[in-house]
Write a protein that holds these residues in place. Structure first.
Motif, PDB file in Angstrom:
ATOM      1  N   LEU A 165      -9.585 -34.855  47.248  1.00  0.00           N
ATOM      2  CA  LEU A 165      -8.560 -33.822  47.354  1.00  0.00           C
ATOM      3  C   LEU A 165      -8.232 -33.614  48.823  1.00  0.00           C
ATOM      4  O   LEU A 165      -9.139 -33.472  49.651  1.00  0.00           O
ATOM      5  CB  LEU A 165      -9.085 -32.517  46.737  1.00  0.00           C
ATOM      6  CG  LEU A 165      -8.231 -31.266  46.862  1.00  0.00           C
ATOM      7  CD1 LEU A 165      -6.910 -31.421  46.094  1.00  0.00           C
ATOM      8  CD2 LEU A 165      -9.011 -30.046  46.351  1.00  0.00           C
ATOM      9  N   VAL A 166      -6.932 -33.599  49.147  1.00  0.00           N
ATOM     10  CA  VAL A 166      -6.469 -33.368  50.516  1.00  0.00           C
ATOM     11  C   VAL A 166      -5.494 -32.198  50.496  1.00  0.00           C
ATOM     12  O   VAL A 166      -4.509 -32.220  49.748  1.00  0.00           O
ATOM     13  CB  VAL A 166      -5.783 -34.621  51.102  1.00  0.00           C
ATOM     14  CG1 VAL A 166      -5.240 -34.337  52.485  1.00  0.00           C
ATOM     15  CG2 VAL A 166      -6.738 -35.806  51.123  1.00  0.00           C
ATOM     16  N   CYS A 176      -7.066 -23.816  47.065  1.00  0.00           N
ATOM     17  CA  CYS A 176      -7.115 -23.858  45.607  1.00  0.00           C
ATOM     18  C   CYS A 176      -7.057 -22.448  45.022  1.00  0.00           C
ATOM     19  O   CYS A 176      -7.575 -21.498  45.606  1.00  0.00           O
ATOM     20  CB  CYS A 176      -8.394 -24.533  45.127  1.00  0.00           C
ATOM     21  SG  CYS A 176      -8.491 -26.301  45.463  1.00  0.00           S
ATOM     22  N   SER A 177      -6.461 -22.357  43.824  1.00  0.00           N
ATOM     23  CA  SER A 177      -6.528 -21.116  43.056  1.00  0.00           C
ATOM     24  C   SER A 177      -7.473 -21.300  41.872  1.00  0.00           C
ATOM     25  O   SER A 177      -7.794 -20.348  41.182  1.00  0.00           O
ATOM     26  CB  SER A 177      -5.139 -20.683  42.577  1.00  0.00           C
ATOM     27  OG  SER A 177      -4.610 -21.647  41.692  1.00  0.00           O
ATOM     28  N   ASP A 231     -17.951 -27.028  41.959  1.00  0.00           N
ATOM     29  CA  ASP A 231     -19.076 -27.728  41.345  1.00  0.00           C
ATOM     30  C   ASP A 231     -18.784 -29.195  41.046  1.00  0.00           C
ATOM     31  O   ASP A 231     -19.496 -29.838  40.292  1.00  0.00           O
ATOM     32  CB  ASP A 231     -19.529 -27.003  40.069  1.00  0.00           C
ATOM     33  CG  ASP A 231     -18.466 -26.976  38.990  1.00  0.00           C
ATOM     34  OD1 ASP A 231     -17.301 -27.347  39.270  1.00  0.00           O
ATOM     35  OD2 ASP A 231     -18.793 -26.580  37.854  1.00  0.00           O
ATOM     36  N   THR A 232     -17.738 -29.742  41.683  1.00  0.00           N
ATOM     37  CA  THR A 232     -17.394 -31.150  41.501  1.00  0.00           C
ATOM     38  C   THR A 232     -17.980 -31.980  42.647  1.00  0.00           C
ATOM     39  O   THR A 232     -18.447 -31.424  43.641  1.00  0.00           O
ATOM     40  CB  THR A 232     -15.866 -31.346  41.481  1.00  0.00           C
ATOM     41  OG1 THR A 232     -15.347 -31.063  42.788  1.00  0.00           O
ATOM     42  CG2 THR A 232     -15.198 -30.438  40.454  1.00  0.00           C
ATOM     43  N   ASP A 233     -17.918 -33.285  42.484  1.00  0.00           N
ATOM     44  CA  ASP A 233     -18.360 -34.169  43.567  1.00  0.00           C
ATOM     45  C   ASP A 233     -17.162 -34.737  44.333  1.00  0.00           C
ATOM     46  O   ASP A 233     -17.254 -35.773  44.976  1.00  0.00           O
ATOM     47  CB  ASP A 233     -19.256 -35.291  43.033  1.00  0.00           C
ATOM     48  CG  ASP A 233     -18.552 -36.156  42.002  1.00  0.00           C
ATOM     49  OD1 ASP A 233     -17.391 -35.858  41.632  1.00  0.00           O
ATOM     50  OD2 ASP A 233     -19.170 -37.144  41.562  1.00  0.00           O
ATOM     51  N   LEU A 234     -16.044 -34.024  44.278  1.00  0.00           N
ATOM     52  CA  LEU A 234     -14.847 -34.435  45.000  1.00  0.00           C
ATOM     53  C   LEU A 234     -15.085 -34.469  46.511  1.00  0.00           C
ATOM     54  O   LEU A 234     -15.715 -33.568  47.056  1.00  0.00           O
ATOM     55  CB  LEU A 234     -13.717 -33.421  44.787  1.00  0.00           C
ATOM     56  CG  LEU A 234     -12.856 -33.499  43.553  1.00  0.00           C
ATOM     57  CD1 LEU A 234     -11.955 -32.271  43.490  1.00  0.00           C
ATOM     58  CD2 LEU A 234     -12.046 -34.768  43.522  1.00  0.00           C
ATOM     59  N   ALA A 235     -14.562 -35.488  47.147  1.00  0.00           N
ATOM     60  CA  ALA A 235     -14.464 -35.475  48.601  1.00  0.00           C
ATOM     61  C   ALA A 235     -13.251 -34.612  48.923  1.00  0.00           C
ATOM     62  O   ALA A 235     -12.182 -34.807  48.326  1.00  0.00           O
ATOM     63  CB  ALA A 235     -14.285 -36.887  49.131  1.00  0.00           C
ATOM     64  N   VAL A 236     -13.381 -33.665  49.815  1.00  0.00           N
ATOM     65  CA  VAL A 236     -12.280 -32.739  50.118  1.00  0.00           C
ATOM     66  C   VAL A 236     -12.045 -32.677  51.621  1.00  0.00           C
ATOM     67  O   VAL A 236     -12.987 -32.511  52.404  1.00  0.00           O
ATOM     68  CB  VAL A 236     -12.566 -31.312  49.593  1.00  0.00           C
ATOM     69  CG1 VAL A 236     -11.443 -30.349  49.975  1.00  0.00           C
ATOM     70  CG2 VAL A 236     -12.774 -31.323  48.082  1.00  0.00           C
ATOM     71  N   LEU A 288     -14.032 -24.490  46.886  1.00  0.00           N
ATOM     72  CA  LEU A 288     -14.176 -25.907  47.226  1.00  0.00           C
ATOM     73  C   LEU A 288     -15.652 -26.292  47.264  1.00  0.00           C
ATOM     74  O   LEU A 288     -16.508 -25.430  47.469  1.00  0.00           O
ATOM     75  CB  LEU A 288     -13.540 -26.190  48.592  1.00  0.00           C
ATOM     76  CG  LEU A 288     -12.044 -25.953  48.717  1.00  0.00           C
ATOM     77  CD1 LEU A 288     -11.598 -26.159  50.167  1.00  0.00           C
ATOM     78  CD2 LEU A 288     -11.266 -26.850  47.774  1.00  0.00           C
ATOM     79  N   PRO A 289     -15.956 -27.583  47.119  1.00  0.00           N
ATOM     80  CA  PRO A 289     -17.353 -28.005  47.256  1.00  0.00           C
ATOM     81  C   PRO A 289     -17.919 -27.607  48.626  1.00  0.00           C
ATOM     82  O   PRO A 289     -17.188 -27.529  49.614  1.00  0.00           O
ATOM     83  CB  PRO A 289     -17.259 -29.540  47.126  1.00  0.00           C
ATOM     84  CG  PRO A 289     -16.010 -29.786  46.349  1.00  0.00           C
ATOM     85  CD  PRO A 289     -15.063 -28.693  46.781  1.00  0.00           C
ATOM     86  N   ALA A 290     -19.215 -27.399  48.674  1.00  0.00           N
ATOM     87  CA  ALA A 290     -19.879 -26.953  49.907  1.00  0.00           C
ATOM     88  C   ALA A 290     -19.675 -27.927  51.055  1.00  0.00           C
ATOM     89  O   ALA A 290     -19.603 -27.514  52.214  1.00  0.00           O
ATOM     90  CB  ALA A 290     -21.365 -26.747  49.656  1.00  0.00           C
TER      91      ALA A 290
END
Length: 174
Positions: free
Chosen positions: A79-80, A86-87, A92-97, A120-122
């Motif tokens: 995600l970029v 985000c709304s 809790d995803t493993d997305l690279a952000v 967003l992920p940590a």
């Protein structure tokens, strides 16, 4: 796949995303229905199916387009966000952000982006570009309510390229 901000011509993002294309990354900039991302209910596969040889996809967007990108992120690898947040919760995803914001953004202010950080992920990479306004992310001119940019367009494009290119390269090495 990149989703434009509300009422912004998709071509306004060509210059800032050009460095990715020059590195061999397939870039798809959508043209949302009614020029508003929330009215465009197509899924990510509506766009990714045009490039079936691509295995890893990042979904991204500017402003309201970024909010819509967050909603499609479950079907992506990354995600970029450009001047957006985000709304919905993807923490809790493993997305690279990669979230890129501007210090002079009067719409997606640094405070608003920080307030939504927990969605967003940590390990999301959060970068604020000094001198960038909301409209610095696209070539569409001044926007009501925005701050005044103090960064030149070519410098902005270079800073975004310096962030995006390694992020996308790492994604493709998976």
């Amino acid at each position: 796949m990149f989703i434009p901000g509300a009422k912004v011509d998709p071509w306004a993002y060509a210059a800032i995303l050009q460095s990715l294309a020059e590195e061999g990354v397939t870039v798809v900039i959508t043209r949302p229905w009614l020029n508003l991302a929330f009215f465009d209910l197509r899924g990510l596969d509506s766009f990714t199916s045009a490039a079936p040889d691509i295995d890893e996809w990042a979904v991204g967007g500017h402003s309201l387009g970024g909010v819509r990108a967050c909603q499609l992120a479950a079907d992506a690898d990354a995600l970029v966000l450009f001047g957006s947040y985000c709304s919905n919760d993807v923490s809790d995803t493993d997305l690279a952000v990669l979230s890129i914001s501007g210090s002079e953004d009067g719409l997606s202010t640094p405070e608003k982006i920080d307030a939504a950080r927990d969605l967003l992920p940590a390990d999301a990479e959060m970068v604020e570009i000094e001198g960038a306004s909301h409209a610095s992310f696209g070539d569409y001119g001044p926007q009501a309510g925005d701050g005044t940019p103090t960064i030149a367009d070519d410098e902005m494009h270079a800073e975004v390229a310096d962030l995006l290119n390694p992020f996308m390269a790492e994604l493709s090495q998976g």
